[in-house]
Write an enzyme that holds these catalytic residues in place. Structure first.
Site, PDB file in Angstrom:
ATOM      1  N   ASP A   6     -26.750  25.409 -68.812  1.00 41.56           N
ATOM      2  CA  ASP A   6     -26.788  24.084 -68.072  1.00 41.56           C
ATOM      3  C   ASP A   6     -26.600  22.950 -68.753  1.00 41.56           C
ATOM      4  OD1 ASP A   6     -29.629  25.573 -68.604  1.00 41.56           O
ATOM      5  OD2 ASP A   6     -30.136  24.154 -66.992  1.00 41.56           O
ATOM      6  N   GLU A  27     -31.741  25.999 -67.251  1.00 35.66           N
ATOM      7  CA  GLU A  27     -33.606  26.115 -68.607  1.00 35.66           C
ATOM      8  C   GLU A  27     -33.839  25.102 -68.329  1.00 35.66           C
ATOM      9  OE1 GLU A  27     -34.958  24.713 -72.214  1.00 35.66           O
ATOM     10  OE2 GLU A  27     -33.128  24.002 -71.865  1.00 35.66           O
TER      11      GLU A  27
END
Length: 368
Positions: free
Chosen positions: A83, A141
């Site tokens: 991400d 994350e």
């Protein structure tokens, strides 16, 4: 701006810089990782068929684990998150410069899809790894820790992350940053007595009392602590202060929020005890904490990694997900292309030469 590279069919056997652009151009702001996770899974499933080292593919949500089953005496875990933070009109990616000075610009280039491209390219190129490997690609994350894909897999499938040593592909400019500091936030509170500000002597001003907290912070001497051969610099700072009722009222409460970055030789509970001693006489409430991670450079796999990568390892002063591996008993280091100081910036970019450097060093280490 160059043409769009975006494709959900990733070319793992081609140029790793081009692979970086492919990954970045599949937009994957936290919560929207499915498309890139699907592309990564599809590419990993093709490795065995193309003559590479066969992988067992596991998936939990948008986290993918691909691991070898070669019966080697050691297993290393190599992880990276899929991400990114939100866009800033910086996709699709574009190139700037020529030759060794060429840069790839765009969201995720430094943090950390160049690192993911490094992982995928090496996974496809490996023919005779000297250790078993678990490749980990995880989601969420960049947002609340409760959503983190590594956290979820740790709870649901801890065996997926088992290993003797771990490498997290966070940007380190292709150098080694071992372990990470722990972090703790706490509220230090002063108490007073309310009164009308025209008759201030009838009250006790809690904001004035906060000066004693600030004085202790100003006088504090941060320490550097050596852990597994690396010097971790601690820091203690006031990061917020709040208090006051109205413009004509002496306040009866003031809260100073402090952030303590502590070396991984200390646990979070020990860090809280340390602050309790420092701020003795005041109320102290821990609001958030995360354990640090030892780099484990004394482990054989770590020593060989350092020798293969070259350079002088440094301590990671910020917190990263290596701490999650440390909590599982797996020492870990950060290693990947890109400058961490460019993470999340609108002009985020990564040097192409650094991607090649990191990719080749990782491949050489794994092949012994």
């Amino acid at each position: 701006m160059a043409d769009v590279v975006n494709s959900n069919l990733l070319d793992l056997d081609g140029d790793v810089a081009q692979l970086t652009r492919q990954l970045c151009d599949i937009e994957s702001v936290s919560g929207n990782e499915t498309a890139v996770a699907d592309a990564v899974e599809h590419a990993l499933r093709g490795i065995g068929a193309s003559g590479g080292t066969e992988l067992e593919i596991l998936r939990d949500g948008d986290t993918i684990v691909a691991r070898t089953r070669l019966g080697k005496p050691e297993r290393v875990v190599i992880a990276g998150h899929l991400d990114t933070v939100p866009l800033a009109d910086n996709l699709p990616t574009w190139l700037d410069g020529d030759g060794d000075e060429q840069l790839i610009y765009g969201r995720g280039t430094a943090d950390m899809k160049a690192g993911v491209a490094m992982q995928l390219s090496v996974a496809a190129a490996l023919r005779n790894p000297q250790r078993d490997i678990s490749w980990v690609f995880y989601d969420h994350e960049e947002v609340n820790a409760e959503l983190n894909g590594l956290r979820r897999v740790t709870e649901n499938h801890p065996d997926w992350l088992a290993g003797d040593f771990a490498v997290l592909g966070e940007p380190t400019k292709a150098g080694i940053e071992g372990g990470c500091n722990g972090t703790l936030r706490a509220e230090v509170t002063t108490r007073g007595r309310r009164a009308h500000s025209a008759r201030a002597w009838m009250g006790v001003n809690a904001i004035h009392a906060a000066g004693h907290i600030l004085s202790r912070l100003e006088a504090y001497q941060p320490q550097a602590k050596n852990v597994d051969g690396l010097d971790f610099q601690e820091s203690l700072s006031a990061v917020a202060i709040s208090g006051g009722v109205a413009g004509n009222v002496i306040p009866d409460e003031c809260v100073v929020t402090v952030n303590y970055r502590f070396a991984p030789s200390m646990s979070a509970s020990e860090a809280a005890e340390h602050l309790g001693t420092l701020f003795e006489g005041f109320e102290l409430r821990v609001t958030d904490s995360a354990e640090g991670a030892r780099p484990g450079l004394d482990r054989p796999a770590a020593a060989e990694f350092v020798a293969a990568i070259g350079g002088i390892p440094e301590a990671k002063v910020g917190w990263t997900d290596v701490a999650r591996f440390s909590a599982l008993g797996v020492p870990a280091v950060n290693f990947g292309p890109g400058d961490p100081l460019l993470a999340h910036k609108d002009d985020e970019h990564v040097p192409v030469a650094q991607i090649y450097q990191a990719r080749d060093a990782l491949l050489n280490w794994l092949e012994g």
